[in-house]
Design an enzyme around this catalytic site. Structure first.
Site, mmCIF file in Angstrom:
data_model
loop_
_atom_site.group_PDB
_atom_site.id
_atom_site.type_symbol
_atom_site.label_atom_id
_atom_site.label_comp_id
_atom_site.label_asym_id
_atom_site.label_seq_id
_atom_site.Cartn_x
_atom_site.Cartn_y
_atom_site.Cartn_z
ATOM 1 N N GLY A 159 -2.599 -9.592 -38.079
ATOM 2 C CA GLY A 159 -3.578 -8.843 -38.856
ATOM 3 C C GLY A 159 -4.870 -8.668 -38.078
ATOM 4 N N GLY A 160 -5.990 -8.754 -38.770
ATOM 5 C CA GLY A 160 -7.286 -8.554 -38.125
ATOM 6 C C GLY A 160 -7.551 -9.524 -36.998
ATOM 7 N N GLY A 214 0.800 -1.221 0.000
ATOM 8 C CA GLY A 214 0.000 0.000 0.000
ATOM 9 C C GLY A 214 0.827 1.261 0.000
ATOM 10 N N LEU A 215 1.260 1.676 -1.183
ATOM 11 C CA LEU A 215 2.071 2.895 -1.303
ATOM 12 C C LEU A 215 1.344 3.979 -2.103
ATOM 13 C CD1 LEU A 215 4.804 4.357 -0.868
ATOM 14 C CD2 LEU A 215 5.584 3.309 -3.009
ATOM 15 N N THR A 216 0.903 3.672 -3.316
ATOM 16 C CA THR A 216 0.346 4.678 -4.222
ATOM 17 C C THR A 216 -0.947 5.279 -3.688
ATOM 18 O OG1 THR A 216 1.311 3.555 -6.129
ATOM 19 C CG2 THR A 216 -0.509 5.062 -6.566
ATOM 20 N N GLU A 217 -1.080 6.595 -3.828
ATOM 21 C CA GLU A 217 -2.284 7.307 -3.400
ATOM 22 C C GLU A 217 -2.887 8.074 -4.571
ATOM 23 O OE1 GLU A 217 -0.963 7.960 1.258
ATOM 24 O OE2 GLU A 217 -1.419 9.717 0.023
ATOM 25 N N THR A 268 7.195 4.805 -13.605
ATOM 26 C CA THR A 268 6.958 4.970 -15.041
ATOM 27 C C THR A 268 8.271 4.949 -15.812
ATOM 28 O OG1 THR A 268 7.154 7.381 -14.974
ATOM 29 C CG2 THR A 268 4.956 6.445 -14.534
ATOM 30 N N THR A 300 -2.509 -3.690 -6.053
ATOM 31 C CA THR A 300 -2.616 -5.066 -6.527
ATOM 32 C C THR A 300 -2.811 -6.019 -5.352
ATOM 33 O OG1 THR A 300 -1.193 -4.585 -8.414
ATOM 34 C CG2 THR A 300 -1.400 -6.888 -7.784
ATOM 35 N N GLU A 354 5.218 0.594 -10.691
ATOM 36 C CA GLU A 354 6.542 0.434 -10.082
ATOM 37 C C GLU A 354 7.564 1.380 -10.713
ATOM 38 O OE1 GLU A 354 7.885 -3.373 -8.830
ATOM 39 O OE2 GLU A 354 5.873 -4.237 -8.923
#
Length: 382
Positions: A338-339, A124-127, A364, A158, A362
């Site tokens: 291709g498609g 739990g790091l990103t805010e 950019t 995650t 982790e």
């Protein structure tokens, strides 16, 4: 560094490939469509040993070296990056931080379960307002007698909805990186809330959530390591995590290469397999070269860790090159198909969607360039 894999490493690679081909690859399309990896795969991954790589045997792990760790992450990335992320975050970001800085009681409580896949960790790091600038996070932990009271929120976490424990970074002092500490928070603690994020472009099967801490109380011994050292611990963990991301991206590139070769040999246009056309061979050649280059960069960073040498810049180089190579490889793979490459009956469109986030989380690609540039010039960009 010896580039020849040992017999043990080759055996693990074979075991990992066979397991993932049987237990993950046949289900990745379904998991992607329903936006959920079957949680039953987690303890199976533990039985094979994915969660125990580089975790000492005394804490329930396999031990092992960092090249073997890269082999495991590559095979997971080749099979399904959503599954690779579950392992990398639980065992890598969370488990290895506990191993490096946790108390003996914390190690005994959490590491055996993480190592065998019966417990899952998240990081739990990103805010919401602090992604590339975690040194100014706002989640706060205040001391109240024998407890810490945590308030705030996290985003893009995650494993959050399947985790048993969250490694949470919160501010215990003044502004800036030196005021941040780390805590182990059981996810069943009152006031701990998690809300699953739906509609992601890629890694759709991987549980990604927003966390809310509403006066979450944890005991004083939930503090990991020293107060005020949390930012340092997080950056150390991310340095090693970038090796995992790089190795996982090698897996994506390798998967693209194998898919393109198989398809180009079987697909005919103008009366011949498209593999016979030079422009198709040109695209396959680019993917092949990038696979080798990315793998060697990841292994170099892993070798530095193994030898106890500085590895942060090497990890950033590996993560930068491998993540960008994965996006390039997936784009070329769609071109070869291709498609048909544009529909989810075939895997290359999933490789593209999964690869794209690798240049974001982790650290950019731009942050990796800042780290590399600072190392080369000796001049800080911050």
């Amino acid at each position: 560094m010896d580039l020849q894999l040992t017999a043990e490493q080759l055996e693990f690679k074979k075991l990992a490939r066979e397991f993932l081909e049987a237990e993950v690859v046949p289900h990745r399309q379904e998991w992607d469509r329903r936006e959920e990896v079957d949680p039953a795969i987690v303890p199976k991954l533990g039985e094979i040993g994915f969660f125990g790589l580089t975790i000492p045997e005394e804490y329930g792990g396999l031990g092992g070296d960092w090249i073997t760790y890269c082999i495991g992450m590559e095979e997971l990335g080749r099979a399904d990056s959503a599954v690779r992320g579950i392992v990398s975050v639980s065992m890598g970001l969370c488990g290895k931080t506990i191993l490096a800085h946790g108390s003996e009681e914390q190690k005994q409580r959490w590491l055996p379960g993480i190592a065998n896949g019966t417990k899952v960790g998240c990081f739990g790091l990103t805010e919401p307002d602090n992604g590339s600038d975690p040194g100014h996070l706002k989640t706060r932990a205040q001391r109240d007698g024998d407890e810490w009271v945590i308030t705030g929120s996290k985003i893009f976490i995650t494993n959050a909805t399947i985790a048993d424990v969250a490694l949470v970074f919160a501010r215990t002092g003044g502004e800036g990186p030196r005021g941040i500490s780390a805590f182990l928070v059981p996810t069943d603690t009152p006031g701990f809330e998690r809300n699953l994020i739906h509609g992601k472009l890629g890694l759709r099967g991987q549980a990604t959530a927003e966390l809310s801490f509403n006066d979450v109380r944890v005991p004083a011994d939930a503090l990991v390591g020293e107060e005020g050292k949390g930012f340092k611990y997080a950056m150390e963990s991310l340095d090693k995590g970038r090796i995992s991301v790089a190795a996982g991206c090698v897996g994506i590139v390798q998967a693209c290469l194998e898919a393109c070769v198989d398809y180009a040999k079987s697909r005919e246009q103008f009366g011949k397999p498209i593999a016979s056309y030079q422009l198709v061979q040109d695209m396959i050649a680019e993917i092949s070269v990038d696979a080798d280059a990315a793998r060697l960069l990841a292994w170099r960073a892993a070798d530095l860790v193994e030898r106890g040498l500085p590895f942060g810049t090497a990890a950033s180089k590996a993560k930068l090159f491998a993540s960008e190579a994965a996006v390039k490889a997936a784009n070329l793979a769609i071109q070869v198909y291709g498609g048909y490459g544009y529909i989810d009956e075939y895997p290359v469109q999933k490789f593209m969607r999964d690869a794209r986030v690798m240049t974001l989380y982790e650290g950019t690609s731009q942050i990796q360039k800042l780290i590399i540039g600072r190392a080369e010039t000796g001049v800080s960009a911050f």
